[in-house]
Design an enzyme around this catalytic site. Structure first.
Site, PDB file in Angstrom:
ATOM      1  CG  ASN A   3      -1.766   1.236   1.332  1.00  0.00           C
ATOM      2  OD1 ASN A   3      -1.612   2.194   0.587  1.00  0.00           O
ATOM      3  ND2 ASN A   3      -2.686   1.227   2.270  1.00  0.00           N
ATOM      4  CB  ALA A  45      -1.334   5.497   1.395  1.00  0.00           C
ATOM      5  CB  CYS A  46       1.113   1.660   4.382  1.00  0.00           C
ATOM      6  SG  CYS A  46       1.759   0.816   5.837  1.00  0.00           S
ATOM      7  CB  SER A  47       5.104   5.128   6.907  1.00  0.00           C
ATOM      8  OG  SER A  47       4.644   4.555   8.118  1.00  0.00           O
TER       9      SER A  47
END
Length: 118
Positions: A9, A11-13
């Protein structure tokens, strides 16, 4: 070169950090953006078996949606949890990396190093 698949993903750090570690090892992984290309029930089951974990481990249990749809109920079955992942891919506990050396939920991201080539 050894192949690595990353269920990612962007958007996931944690997912971005895991991708950076794989690339730092000189590997360009196959990236599966599971939010845009949701996994089938069959694919999720294969992944669960590769990880050798119960279905609950594939879920983001701290996500409010997890409780909202009753996945925290004591009588919630693995089958119900797996089906929830099919319909609610945002609940997938990412990132997950898979290589010939095994599969890992990469939390923390450094966990990926366990399955990368030496």
């Amino acid at each position: 070169m050894e192949s690595v698949t990353l269920y990612h993903n962007p958007a996931c750090s944690k997912s971005r950090d895991t991708l950076a570690l794989i690339r730092a090892a000189g590997i360009e992984p196959k990236i599966i953006d599971y939010l845009h290309n949701p996994l089938s029930r069959h694919d999720l089951e294969a992944l669960r078996q590769a990880l050798d974990v119960p279905a609950v481990c594939l879920l983001r249990t701290g996500d409010a949606r997890y409780a909202e749809i009753g996945l925290d109920a004591p009588d919630c079955s693995d089958e119900q949890r797996m089906q929830a992942l099919v319909t609610e891919p945002s609940l997938f506990n990412r990132p997950v990396a898979v290589s010939a050396r095994g599969a890992r939920i990469c939390r923390p991201p450094e966990t990926v190093l366990e399955i990368l080539p030496d």
